[in-house]
Design a protein around this motif. Structure first.
Motif, PDB file in Angstrom:
ATOM      1  N   CYS A  74      47.000  25.055  68.317  1.00  0.00           N
ATOM      2  CA  CYS A  74      48.469  25.577  67.153  1.00  0.00           C
ATOM      3  C   CYS A  74      48.342  27.109  67.680  1.00  0.00           C
ATOM      4  O   CYS A  74      47.702  27.773  68.300  1.00  0.00           O
ATOM      5  CB  CYS A  74      47.147  25.562  66.272  1.00  0.00           C
ATOM      6  SG  CYS A  74      47.898  26.778  65.276  1.00  0.00           S
ATOM      7  N   CYS A  83      46.444  29.593  65.630  1.00  0.00           N
ATOM      8  CA  CYS A  83      45.887  30.653  65.540  1.00  0.00           C
ATOM      9  C   CYS A  83      44.876  30.309  67.135  1.00  0.00           C
ATOM     10  O   CYS A  83      43.654  31.020  67.168  1.00  0.00           O
ATOM     11  CB  CYS A  83      45.138  28.846  64.900  1.00  0.00           C
ATOM     12  SG  CYS A  83      45.718  29.137  63.305  1.00  0.00           S
ATOM     13  N   HIS A 141      44.916  20.801  59.388  1.00  0.00           N
ATOM     14  CA  HIS A 141      44.601  22.396  59.967  1.00  0.00           C
ATOM     15  C   HIS A 141      45.951  23.284  59.137  1.00  0.00           C
ATOM     16  O   HIS A 141      45.920  24.291  59.041  1.00  0.00           O
ATOM     17  CB  HIS A 141      44.745  22.444  60.756  1.00  0.00           C
ATOM     18  CG  HIS A 141      44.460  23.124  62.108  1.00  0.00           C
ATOM     19  ND1 HIS A 141      44.267  24.075  62.198  1.00  0.00           N
ATOM     20  CD2 HIS A 141      46.273  23.718  62.945  1.00  0.00           C
ATOM     21  CE1 HIS A 141      44.561  25.418  62.406  1.00  0.00           C
ATOM     22  NE2 HIS A 141      45.719  25.257  63.080  1.00  0.00           N
ATOM     23  N   HIS A 156      44.929  29.567  58.767  1.00  0.00           N
ATOM     24  CA  HIS A 156      46.520  28.673  59.835  1.00  0.00           C
ATOM     25  C   HIS A 156      47.145  29.009  58.617  1.00  0.00           C
ATOM     26  O   HIS A 156      48.044  30.186  59.476  1.00  0.00           O
ATOM     27  CB  HIS A 156      47.262  26.457  59.922  1.00  0.00           C
ATOM     28  CG  HIS A 156      47.920  26.715  60.644  1.00  0.00           C
ATOM     29  ND1 HIS A 156      48.193  26.544  61.816  1.00  0.00           N
ATOM     30  CD2 HIS A 156      48.895  26.725  60.150  1.00  0.00           C
ATOM     31  CE1 HIS A 156      49.554  26.503  62.145  1.00  0.00           C
ATOM     32  NE2 HIS A 156      49.677  26.213  60.748  1.00  0.00           N
TER      33      HIS A 156
HETATM   34 ZN   LIG Z   1      46.900  26.642  63.196  1.00  0.00          ZN
END
Ligand SMILES: [Zn+2]
Ligand SMILES: [Zn+2]
Length: 154
Positions: free
Chosen positions: A8, A11, A25, A31
């Motif tokens: 990601c 993040c 997520h 997030h």
């Molecule tokens: Zn994320």
């Protein structure tokens, strides 16, 4: 069966590349916050300043306490110093913008008319070398005497 991990970008973390895990997520608060914070970097500082200065300060957050609302908080998480900093950024931005407009405006006004000035100068010169009217000529006494030689003076 070790599936590849999904990274990601917001993040900066690896999560299991599984549809359900990713869905969880992506809908997670962490997030959402990081994404919001990420997006905010590209927002117009003026807009952010306007929005943030309208809000009441979040006393919880600004006192160093954890605020679960983070950027979604209805109160601002910007402290006075940060708002001042933001204002400076906005002012600097506006200054460069206004500088640009004044420069162009000045350029418009300072359209040089050298030909016109030259023309005017010529006019003045022409006026100066214009022949003086007869009456302003110095009186020629000799000619006057010759003109009336027979005048008898009383
Ligand atoms: Zn994320
Ligand atoms: Zn808050």
């Amino acid at each position: 069966m070790g599936g590849r991990s999904y990274y990601c970008d917001y993040c900066c973390c690896f999560i299991k590349n599984d549809v359900n895990v990713r869905k969880t997520h992506n809908s997670g608060l962490i997030h959402k916050m990081t994404k919001l914070r990420y997006m905010r970097r590209f927002e117009d500082p003026k807009k952010v300043l306007e929005e943030e200065s309208k809000k009441e300060p979040c006393t919880r957050f600004l006192n160093g306490k954890y605020c679960k609302f983070d950027l979604m908080c209805n109160s601002t998480h910007f402290n006075e110093q940060q708002l001042k900093q933001l204002r400076k950024i906005v002012e600097a931005q506006e200054r460069t913008q206004s500088l640009k407009t004044t420069t162009t405006a000045r350029d418009d006004n300072s359209v040089k008319l050298p030909w016109q000035r030259f023309h005017n100068k010529n006019n003045i010169k022409k006026f100066k070398i214009k022949r003086l009217p007869e009456s302003l000529k110095p009186i020629n006494f000799n000619r006057m005497r010759n003109d009336c030689p027979n005048v008898e003076w009383g």
